[in-house]
Design an enzyme around this catalytic site. Structure first.
Site, PDB file in Angstrom:
ATOM      1  N   HIS A 100      11.301   9.241  -5.429  1.00 27.70           N
ATOM      2  CA  HIS A 100      11.088   8.031  -4.635  1.00 27.70           C
ATOM      3  C   HIS A 100      12.210   7.680  -3.696  1.00 27.70           C
ATOM      4  O   HIS A 100      12.123   6.685  -2.979  1.00 27.70           O
ATOM      5  CB  HIS A 100      10.844   6.828  -5.551  1.00 27.70           C
ATOM      6  CG  HIS A 100       9.482   6.790  -6.143  1.00 27.70           C
ATOM      7  ND1 HIS A 100       8.420   6.177  -5.527  1.00 27.70           N
ATOM      8  CD2 HIS A 100       8.996   7.311  -7.287  1.00 27.70           C
ATOM      9  CE1 HIS A 100       7.347   6.300  -6.285  1.00 27.70           C
ATOM     10  NE2 HIS A 100       7.668   6.993  -7.360  1.00 27.70           N
ATOM     11  N   LYS A 102      16.586  -1.613   4.654  1.00 27.45           N
ATOM     12  CA  LYS A 102      15.328  -2.180   5.151  1.00 27.45           C
ATOM     13  C   LYS A 102      15.572  -3.069   6.382  1.00 27.45           C
ATOM     14  O   LYS A 102      14.649  -3.456   7.068  1.00 27.45           O
ATOM     15  CB  LYS A 102      14.616  -2.951   4.041  1.00 27.45           C
ATOM     16  CG  LYS A 102      14.071  -2.035   2.929  1.00 27.45           C
ATOM     17  CD  LYS A 102      13.454  -2.861   1.812  1.00 27.45           C
ATOM     18  CE  LYS A 102      12.890  -2.025   0.665  1.00 27.45           C
ATOM     19  NZ  LYS A 102      11.548  -1.464   0.947  1.00 27.45           N
ATOM     20  N   LYS A 116      -0.487  -2.324   3.341  1.00 24.75           N
ATOM     21  CA  LYS A 116      -1.193  -3.570   3.009  1.00 24.75           C
ATOM     22  C   LYS A 116      -1.400  -4.425   4.254  1.00 24.75           C
ATOM     23  O   LYS A 116      -2.483  -4.993   4.470  1.00 24.75           O
ATOM     24  CB  LYS A 116      -0.398  -4.383   1.974  1.00 24.75           C
ATOM     25  CG  LYS A 116      -0.179  -3.680   0.653  1.00 24.75           C
ATOM     26  CD  LYS A 116       0.849  -4.458  -0.200  1.00 24.75           C
ATOM     27  CE  LYS A 116       1.359  -3.625  -1.355  1.00 24.75           C
ATOM     28  NZ  LYS A 116       2.558  -4.219  -1.993  1.00 24.75           N
TER      29      LYS A 116
HETATM   30  C1  LIG Z   1       3.855  -3.799  -1.914  1.00 25.51           C
HETATM   31  C2  LIG Z   1       4.946  -4.518  -2.589  1.00 25.51           C
HETATM   32  C3  LIG Z   1       6.255  -4.063  -2.465  1.00 25.51           C
HETATM   33  C4  LIG Z   1       6.638  -2.877  -1.623  1.00 25.51           C
HETATM   34  O1  LIG Z   1       6.873  -3.315  -0.311  1.00 25.51           O
HETATM   35  P1  LIG Z   1       7.626  -2.400   0.764  1.00 25.51           P
HETATM   36  O2  LIG Z   1       7.482  -3.184   2.010  1.00 25.51           O
HETATM   37  O3  LIG Z   1       6.876  -1.106   0.811  1.00 25.51           O
HETATM   38  O4  LIG Z   1       9.018  -2.251   0.323  1.00 25.51           O
HETATM   39  C5  LIG Z   1       7.258  -4.767  -3.096  1.00 25.51           C
HETATM   40  N1  LIG Z   1       6.994  -5.857  -3.830  1.00 25.51           N
HETATM   41  C6  LIG Z   1       5.749  -6.334  -3.964  1.00 25.51           C
HETATM   42  C7  LIG Z   1       5.528  -7.566  -4.764  1.00 25.51           C
HETATM   43  C8  LIG Z   1       4.680  -5.683  -3.350  1.00 25.51           C
HETATM   44  O5  LIG Z   1       3.442  -6.173  -3.505  1.00 25.51           O
END
Ligand SMILES: *Cc1c(COP(=O)(O)O)cnc(C)c1O
Length: 831
Positions: free
Chosen positions: A381, A577, A683
């Site tokens: 990962h 990030k 998402k």
């Molecule tokens: C999807 C999700 C993540 C991952 O988000 P990234 O933008 O890919 O880092 C982290 N925390 C929660 C609660 C999520 O639903």
């Protein structure tokens, strides 16, 4: 505990339990119940399982009664699924993960069972609002972020695809911390998700295993190796049902909880040493108390290794026990069990399975090693060096002396193979399970690689970088092992449940085939330029924004204009990030709006959310900066509400489900080469947001799917980042070349946003001049230009709507059903 659930009520006055109120005036009106068998069932559960009268029941009681009622149905399917796998002699998948970020389960279970409507009506007939009790369910936050959420999406997809699968992890009593923002600073509080009990889970006291630590390894007279453990705890299974789409299948998430073997030392107790008598139990319970933030580097190291071994050992023992019981012969294990390691946290399982095969099943080393490699797959990962797990050799040896021997034996074999294949000294050093540079350490990624037949990355770019960087030499030695499985998200939770408005619109437009196959969303593309459809699509988005604005007004007191662009960056706070890049651009934009108020600015709401690891100083400072910037900008009348900034506390799955459907712009702006995949990006696109992002992780493949014209890409590529770094990157030069950037940094550094402590951000800003490891300065101008491009597109709303509709239409490939299908066929051999 499921069966103790009724005992969770803590009333001292029995009258209240039975609905005899202390004050006559507080008698609630009780509507006459219809003859609804489901309502009767809920009521019956309320009385007999929760022990509450209808009039005395509080929302949590109704929630528990509803879950227990729904659960009955799930149990039937659960048993049928297990029976079927057994009769068919099916191969099972075992997904080992230190994190499962599952969030709430009631809405998910109801939707997947198709019972949302009938349960909602039954509750309504009892005067209870389903949406209201769904909202008070605790968020099972047993993970940090993407890795843990992936495990949860995978559990749902494996059940939806009818694959017999178990998830194995730890039942943390306090999972990820709860975040509060005090005066702009993050404060960490224990997450008390079990405080009202957990009606979803079943404790299996009969499924208990001893897990040992420490002690020494001795040879017995019969020539057997014997590990005389220094201490042992008992691992007890706690099972939660995982319901698949359309209730097709129910799988098991088995989380381990630790108990002392001797919970109360009576002799010490009787001698008056009450604390000492309970010390063993306390020590055991500590094992499963909290989840360590994965990027924390400070204390708790040993406890973390103990946790990893604890759940690995219990899981391997359980898997082997089940296999031998069902199939008799341990040698057929790889035909009937596929064990997937979610990152290196369970990598010690490789040594544990070897131990079980050698010391308990008397196999020879070669045969045991072949079985082990065929059984395991490993998912990597991260390539960040600081996140690649390794353990100081003395610690590993003290805690796991038998495993240390096995690691040496595996290593000897590995290095023999490497030498035979012509690896040079540098390659041998990189391949070795032991890091010999400085303090000797056990490299868990190398152990996981050596012990697996398949090693996968989580996006195409990441997989390619794996081959070129951390695993370059191992890849040369075993060129067939590395493969790619681009991450996905479950469309049930991340479209259907979190965005009923959009789901309804899609259904009425293209039918509901997309509910079973998200690639069918493709049919929406034909409507992208249809202005009537665009208007409906925009209306759904606006309604979601109004709902979010209302929620944030109620919880944080901020007022947000639903007609402004909702520009969102929600994810763990980490320097790679680059929330800081976003904040600096926000500051620059603020400056520009102030200097040129006459221009036609696009009104924006900048939303941030995310937790910082408790020991991560800069990440915490970035949270404070977001709050300081928000305070100043939101209070400035000069910008006339054109810009608003909000940091939403306590990011978790439930908050993501509220924010994502309301987002217009999705910020995916990591330094290229550093985000392995991301799933947040998927998402947002699925919920009709436009992405602004770098060519990093899965963004690359999202661009390929949605089309380069429907995403805004900026910044350096991973290759350019590597080249720049190699050529001696000079951030000072980049800053001086960008007056806008230089001004924003100067404003932040001089205390414009922190008048109470003008030096607060001096160090953070100096870090950009002096090193800027994440290359904010190099990408700043490109990012700012991309943001103005976003403004232009927003101003031409039909074009914006068409692009976001095309995102929804073409992002169906990023369903975790597709990902799991690939794992099943290409790694696990079960489809
Ligand atoms: C999807 C999700 C993540 C991952 O988000 P990234 O933008 O890919 O880092 C982290 N925390 C929660 C609660 C999520 O639903």
């Amino acid at each position: 505990m499921g069966r103790d659930f009724g005992a969770a009520a803590v009333h001292t006055d029995p009258d209240q339990l039975f609905g005899i109120p202390l004050l006559a005036s507080s008698v609630p009106a009780v509507p006459v119940a219809d003859a609804d068998p489901l309502a009767d069932a809920i009521l019956e559960t309320l009385v007999h399982r929760i022990g509450k009268d209808r009039r005395a029941a509080r929302p949590h009681d109704w929630l528990a009664a509803t879950i227990l009622t729904v659960r009955n149905d799930i149990i039937e399917k659960w048993m049928a699924s297990t029976r079927e796998a057994h009769t068919m002699g099916a191969k099972r998948v075992y997904y080992l993960s230190l994190e499962f970020l599952i969030g709430r389960l009631l809405r998910d279970a109801l939707a997947n069972l198709g019972q949302t409507g009938e349960i909602g009506r039954a509750l309504a007939s009892l005067g209870v609002d389903l949406a209201e009790i769904e909202e008070i369910e605790a968020d099972a936050a047993l993970g940090n972020g993407g890795l843990g959420r992936l495990a949860a999406c995978f559990m749902e997809s494996m059940a939806s695809l009818d694959l017999p699968a178990y998830g194995y992890g730890i039942r943390y009593v306090n999972g990820m911390f709860r975040q509060r923002i005090d005066d702009g600073f993050q404060v960490e509080l224990p997450e008390n998700w079990l405080q009202h009990g957990n009606p979803w889970e079943f404790e299996r006291r009969e499924s208990a295993y001893f897990v040992g630590f420490g002690g020494e390894v001795v040879g017995s007279e019969s020539g057997h190796i014997h590990w005389k453990v220094g201490e042992a705890v008992e691992a007890i299974a706690v099972d939660t049902p995982m319901v698949g789409w359309r209730g097709k299948r129910v799988n098991t998430l088995r989380l381990w909880t630790a108990r002392a073997i001797d919970p109360l030392q009576l002799d010490r107790f009787n001698a008056g040493d009450f604390a000492g008598a309970l010390a063993g139990q306390l020590r055991a319970e500590t094992l499963t108390r909290v989840l360590y933030p994965n990027d924390s580097t400070a204390a708790g190291q040993e406890l973390r290794l103990r946790q990893e071994y604890f759940f690995s050992s219990a899981s391997i023992q359980d898997i082997v026990r089940r296999h031998v019981q069902y199939f008799g012969d341990i040698r057929t294990l790889p035909d009937k069990a596929a064990i997937q390691l979610n990152d290196t946290h369970p990598a010690v399982s490789v040594a544990e399975l070897m131990r079980v095969l050698l010391d308990f099943h008397d196999l020879g080393f070669d045969e045991a090693w072949e079985i082990t490699k065929k059984t395991f797959g490993y998912t990597n990962h991260t390539l960040l060096p600081e996140a690649l797990e390794s353990w100081p050799l003395p610690l590993f040896e003290r805690l796991l002396p038998r495993h240390m021997q096995l690691v040496y034996a595996i290593n000897a074999r590995l290095l023999r193979e490497a030498r035979a294949a012509g690896s040079d000294d540098a390659a041998i050093k990189a391949i070795s399970l032991i890091d010999e540079g400085g303090e000797r350490r056990v490299r868990m990624a190398n152990l996981a690689f050596a012990g697996s037949h398949s090693i996968n990355g989580v996006a195409a770019l990441h997989t390619q970088l794996m081959k070129q960087t951390v695993f370059a030499d191992l890849h040369k030695l075993y060129p067939d092992r590395i493969n790619n499985k681009t991450n996905g998200i479950t469309p049930r939770r991340w479209l259907q449940q979190c965005n009923p408005g959009l789901t309804g619109l899609i259904r009425e437009t293209i039918g509901d085939a997309f509910c079973d196959d998200t690639t069918k969303l493709d049919a929406l593309a034909a409507h992208a330029d249809d202005s009537a459809f665009q208007q409906k699509f925009a209306a759904v988005k606006r309604a979601n924004k109004v709902a979010l604005a209302q929620y944030l007004k109620g919880t944080m007191g901020v007022r947000l204009d639903p007609d402004a662009m909702f520009d969102v960056q929600i994810k763990r706070i980490h320097e790679y990030k680059r929330q800081l890049l976003n904040l600096i651009e926000t500051v620059a934009l603020y400056d520009q709006i102030r200097s040129h108020p006459e221009r036609d600015w696009v009104p924006r709401v900048k939303l941030f959310a995310g937790k910082a690891a408790s020991s991560y100083h800069n990440a915490k400072l970035i949270i404070k900066l977001a709050n300081d910037v928000a305070r100043r900008i939101n209070a400035d009348p000069a910008i006339g509400g054109l810009l608003k900034v909000a940091f939403v506390p306590n990011y978790n799955v439930s908050l993501a489900e509220k924010i994502i459907p309301a987002a217009d712009l999705s910020e995916q702006i990591s330094t290229a080469g550093m985000e392995a995949s991301g799933t947040g990006n998927m998402k947002f696109a699925m919920n009709g947001a436009l992405t602004i992002g770098t060519l990093d992780g899965a963004n690359v493949e999202i661009r390929d799917h949605v089309g380069a014209e429907n995403i805004v890409i900026f910044g350096m590529t991973a290759d350019e980042v590597a080249a720049k770094r190699a050529g001696g990157y000079n951030p000072r030069e980049a800053i001086e070349a960008s007056p806008e950037l230089a001004q924003a940094l100067a404003n932040i550094a001089s205390g414009v946003f922190s008048p109470d402590d003008p030096d607060r951000y001096k160090g953070l800003m100096a870090g950009l001049y002096d090193g800027d490891w994440f290359m904010l300065a190099a990408d700043f101008d490109s990012y700012a230009a991309a943001q103005r491009e976003v403004d232009r597109r927003w101003s031409s709303r039909p074009e914006w709507n068409a692009a976001t509709i095309r995102n929804v239409a073409r992002v169906g490939w990023f369903s975790s059903d597709r990902t799991i299908g690939e794992y099943a066929r290409e790694i696990w051999g079960i489809m």
